[in-house]
Design an enzyme around this catalytic site. Structure first.
Site, PDB file in Angstrom:
ATOM      1  CG  ASN A 120      67.442   8.553  34.060  1.00 19.01           C
ATOM      2  OD1 ASN A 120      68.011   8.087  35.043  1.00 19.01           O
ATOM      3  ND2 ASN A 120      67.203   9.843  33.910  1.00 19.01           N
ATOM      4  CG  ASP A 163      70.778  20.606  37.374  1.00 16.99           C
ATOM      5  OD1 ASP A 163      69.732  20.840  36.740  1.00 16.99           O
ATOM      6  OD2 ASP A 163      71.086  19.467  37.769  1.00 16.99           O
ATOM      7  CB  THR A 189      82.898  10.904  37.910  1.00 22.20           C
ATOM      8  OG1 THR A 189      82.546   9.654  37.297  1.00 22.20           O
ATOM      9  CG2 THR A 189      83.374  11.865  36.839  1.00 22.20           C
ATOM     10  CB  SER A 203      68.888  13.640  38.080  1.00 20.10           C
ATOM     11  OG  SER A 203      69.371  13.977  36.820  1.00 20.10           O
ATOM     12  CG  ASP A 239      61.578  23.438  51.208  1.00 16.27           C
ATOM     13  OD1 ASP A 239      60.851  24.055  52.013  1.00 16.27           O
ATOM     14  OD2 ASP A 239      61.213  22.405  50.620  1.00 16.27           O
ATOM     15  CB  ALA A 271      78.375   8.568  35.210  1.00 11.52           C
ATOM     16  CG  HIS A 320      67.027  18.459  36.467  1.00 10.87           C
ATOM     17  ND1 HIS A 320      68.362  18.458  36.839  1.00 10.87           N
ATOM     18  CD2 HIS A 320      66.705  17.155  36.255  1.00 10.87           C
ATOM     19  CE1 HIS A 320      68.812  17.217  36.829  1.00 10.87           C
ATOM     20  NE2 HIS A 320      67.826  16.405  36.485  1.00 10.87           N
TER      21      HIS A 320
END
Length: 380
Positions: A257, A133, A273, A320, A142, A268, A166
């Site tokens: 999207n 990414d 995958t 995502s 976090d 994908a 992202h």
């Protein structure tokens, strides 16, 4: 899959590359030619002209990425011993940025997939998660217990520090572990290995992704999150994905999207995958998600709160975000059942899904459910 098998999957495109600013991936069909190229540093007459050019070896697929002029010269030199394709751009799969939020605790998506019910049995302890990414915010409270060094493919001597946001958002959903002051992700004791392949605009190239997959295989990741996609089918990317699969590394990828019906993004769209679509808070398929019978599983992806740059939190929507929920669920599974092969993981995730309500065709997949995944694992 050996190199000759990978090479057999590649089809040559008609005609030579044009001389322009586009980059190309040239694949060597004979391993001896590729090894000779690497040994010499350049191939024959290319050596002097290309010495200062950006020619990037891609050993995983026995190829190089290079500018058009060098690609044309390589193809001329190798003849029918090479095939080529455009080194196409790839973009991170998220909609426009949502609002910065001050919410704390367990996000709705983590609750919806029933991850908290699993934490008495598994928290993903020490499962290695590769996240290809934009990098990760190494200073985020976090994530401070969840990060390993990873790699920055854009600047090898630097940490894979996130300059986009992202990748930090994806990592938070998978493995954030700061419930009291921040949030907690699906698998809070899994370990994130950031692979920075995308620049500050969220853009990479197929060659960057191939290098990222190679790093993940060589460094023994258990699962790899790839929350990005492209419309065109890349043979080089297909071969890298298949290599990872045959090496025991499963890739989880976002479907895209654009709200398209009957097609999804690559990688994908490749059979090896796990292809992920997005649902909303009501458990229905999100309007933005691409829909196809190729989708393996749906997961929460609408208005997902997660980690953001400079220690903040932001709502984001996209496949995502759905993909990171699935990757986290697989980390929980692998902590209990280490060594499961990719084919078995994929079968468990799909068969344990909850049927979706009021969904429109084409659809063969349900919604992610961790409780059912672990129940299926108990029966192995």
């Amino acid at each position: 899959m050996n190199r000759s098998e990978i090479a057999n999957e590649i089809c040559a495109f008609p005609g030579p590359p044009t001389i322009d600013d586009q980059r190309y991936i040239v694949r060597f069909l004979d391993s001896r030619d590729f090894e000779r190229f690497l040994l010499e540093g350049r191939s024959g007459e290319l050596r002097e002209e290309a010495a200062d050019r950006d020619i990037r070896p891609l050993p995983l697929i026995q190829a190089v990425s290079c500018p058009a002029k060098e690609a044309a010269q390589l193809i001329l030199a190798l003849g029918d011993k090479a095939v080529w394709e455009i080194d196409a751009p790839v973009r991170a799969s998220a909609l426009s940025k949502g609002a910065i939020v001050t919410d704390k605790g367990i996000p709705w998506g983590v609750r919806r997939i029933q991850a908290p019910q699993a934490w008495g049995k598994t928290t993903g302890y020490r499962v290695k998660v590769g996240v290809i990414d934009t990098g990760v915010d190494y200073g985020h409270p976090d994530l401070k217990h969840s990060l390993e060094r990873g790699i920055n493919l854009l600047s090898r001597m630097s940490l894979p520090q996130d300059d986009n946001g992202h990748g930090t958002h994806i990592a938070g959903t998978i493995a954030a572990a700061n419930e009291l002051q921040g949030m907690i992700g699906v698998a809070p004791r899994s370990m994130i290995y950031p692979v920075k392949a995308f620049d500050h605009n969220g853009t990479a190239f197929v060659s960057d992704i191939v290098l990222g997959i190679e790093w993940c295989v060589r460094n023994h990741m258990d699962v790899v999150n790839m929350s990005f996609g492209m419309r065109t089918r890349s043979r080089s990317l297909l071969s890298a994905v298949n290599y990872a699969y045959h090496s025991g590394v499963l890739i989880v990828a976002s479907s895209g999207n654009e709200g398209r019906i009957g097609e999804i993004d690559y990688p994908a769209g490749f059979s090896r995958t796990i292809a992920v679509g997005a649902t909303n808070r009501t458990g229905r398929i999100a309007k933005f998600t691409n829909r196809s019978s190729l989708i393996d599983i749906f997961a929460p992806g609408d208005r997902i709160m997660s980690s953001w740059l400079r220690g903040k939190h932001r709502e984001m929507s996209g496949t995502s975000m759905a993909t990171s929920h699935v990757t986290g669920a697989i980390a929980l599974l692998l902590s209990l059942r280490p060594g499961l092969p990719p084919s078995q993981i994929k079968s468990i995730v799909k068969n344990a899904a909850v049927p979706l309500r009021n969904a429109k065709a084409p659809r063969t997949a349900g919604e992610l459910n961790v409780t059912r995944i672990l129940s299926a694992a108990d029966q192995l």
